[in-house]
Design a protein around this motif. Structure first.
Motif, PDB file in Angstrom:
ATOM      1  N   LEU A  13       0.843  -1.200   0.000  1.00  0.00           N
ATOM      2  CA  LEU A  13       0.000   0.000   0.000  1.00  0.00           C
ATOM      3  C   LEU A  13       0.881   1.254   0.000  1.00  0.00           C
ATOM      4  O   LEU A  13       1.958   1.257   0.609  1.00  0.00           O
ATOM      5  CB  LEU A  13      -0.933  -0.029   1.211  1.00  0.00           C
ATOM      6  CG  LEU A  13      -1.920  -1.204   1.192  1.00  0.00           C
ATOM      7  CD1 LEU A  13      -2.606  -1.349   2.542  1.00  0.00           C
ATOM      8  CD2 LEU A  13      -2.936  -1.033   0.077  1.00  0.00           C
ATOM      9  N   ALA A  16       3.217   2.821   3.037  1.00  0.00           N
ATOM     10  CA  ALA A  16       3.138   1.930   4.204  1.00  0.00           C
ATOM     11  C   ALA A  16       4.531   1.626   4.754  1.00  0.00           C
ATOM     12  O   ALA A  16       5.491   1.448   4.007  1.00  0.00           O
ATOM     13  CB  ALA A  16       2.425   0.634   3.846  1.00  0.00           C
ATOM     14  N   LYS A  95      -6.739  -2.516   2.601  1.00  0.00           N
ATOM     15  CA  LYS A  95      -6.844  -1.339   1.734  1.00  0.00           C
ATOM     16  C   LYS A  95      -7.770  -0.298   2.346  1.00  0.00           C
ATOM     17  O   LYS A  95      -7.475   0.897   2.337  1.00  0.00           O
ATOM     18  CB  LYS A  95      -7.346  -1.732   0.351  1.00  0.00           C
ATOM     19  CG  LYS A  95      -6.337  -2.488  -0.469  1.00  0.00           C
ATOM     20  CD  LYS A  95      -6.924  -2.898  -1.804  1.00  0.00           C
ATOM     21  CE  LYS A  95      -5.954  -3.761  -2.586  1.00  0.00           C
ATOM     22  NZ  LYS A  95      -6.559  -4.256  -3.838  1.00  0.00           N
ATOM     23  N   HIS A  98      -6.067   1.286   5.483  1.00  0.00           N
ATOM     24  CA  HIS A  98      -5.036   2.205   5.010  1.00  0.00           C
ATOM     25  C   HIS A  98      -5.683   3.504   4.511  1.00  0.00           C
ATOM     26  O   HIS A  98      -5.247   4.604   4.866  1.00  0.00           O
ATOM     27  CB  HIS A  98      -4.230   1.522   3.895  1.00  0.00           C
ATOM     28  CG  HIS A  98      -3.204   2.381   3.262  1.00  0.00           C
ATOM     29  ND1 HIS A  98      -3.489   3.200   2.184  1.00  0.00           N
ATOM     30  CD2 HIS A  98      -1.884   2.551   3.533  1.00  0.00           C
ATOM     31  CE1 HIS A  98      -2.393   3.835   1.825  1.00  0.00           C
ATOM     32  NE2 HIS A  98      -1.397   3.459   2.623  1.00  0.00           N
ATOM     33  N   GLY A  99      -6.719   3.380   3.706  1.00  0.00           N
ATOM     34  CA  GLY A  99      -7.402   4.550   3.170  1.00  0.00           C
ATOM     35  C   GLY A  99      -8.039   5.420   4.234  1.00  0.00           C
ATOM     36  O   GLY A  99      -7.980   6.651   4.149  1.00  0.00           O
TER      37      GLY A  99
END
Length: 115
Positions: A13, A16, A95, A98-99
């Motif tokens: 990602l 990261a 995902k 993370h977003g």
């Protein structure tokens, strides 16, 4: 899913990073803020991650996960055994986590990370 696959998915990602904290837990961050933790109370097999409000309710109500200790108020969930989870589903949760965290970073930090 294996820990190696989890690590590869999280590190793929944008922006990261991973540090080892709290014993031997792998803590995944973006812009210095945690979005996932691999390792847990049950022999290091579990993982925790930030979730959306809806996912937090659905996954905890169905018993697939439990509110993460110390982080439940921030909508984090704890899954007891990584091996029991579907790879595609976990990658999607990573995902999303993370977003959610990246969206809260300052414009300056996001720009520095290439967002």
């Amino acid at each position: 899913m294996t820990p190696k696959t989890f690590d590869a998915a999280a590190m793929a990602l944008p922006g990261a990073t991973m540090t080892v904290q709290w014993g031997d837990n792998h803590v995944y961050k973006v812009g210095g803020k945690m979005f996932a933790v691999l390792g847990g109370a049950i022999g290091g097999k579990g993982f925790s991650l930030k979730t959306s409000d809806v996912a937090f309710e659905v996954l905890s109500e169905t018993g697939q996960a439990v509110p993460a200790p110390y982080l439940a108020r921030a909508k984090w969930l704890y899954f007891e055994d990584l091996a029991d989870q579907d790879k595609a589903e976990v990658i999607d949760w990573l995902k999303t986590a993370h977003g959610l965290i990246a969206a809260k970073l300052t414009k300056k930090v996001r720009a520095g990370l290439g967002f």
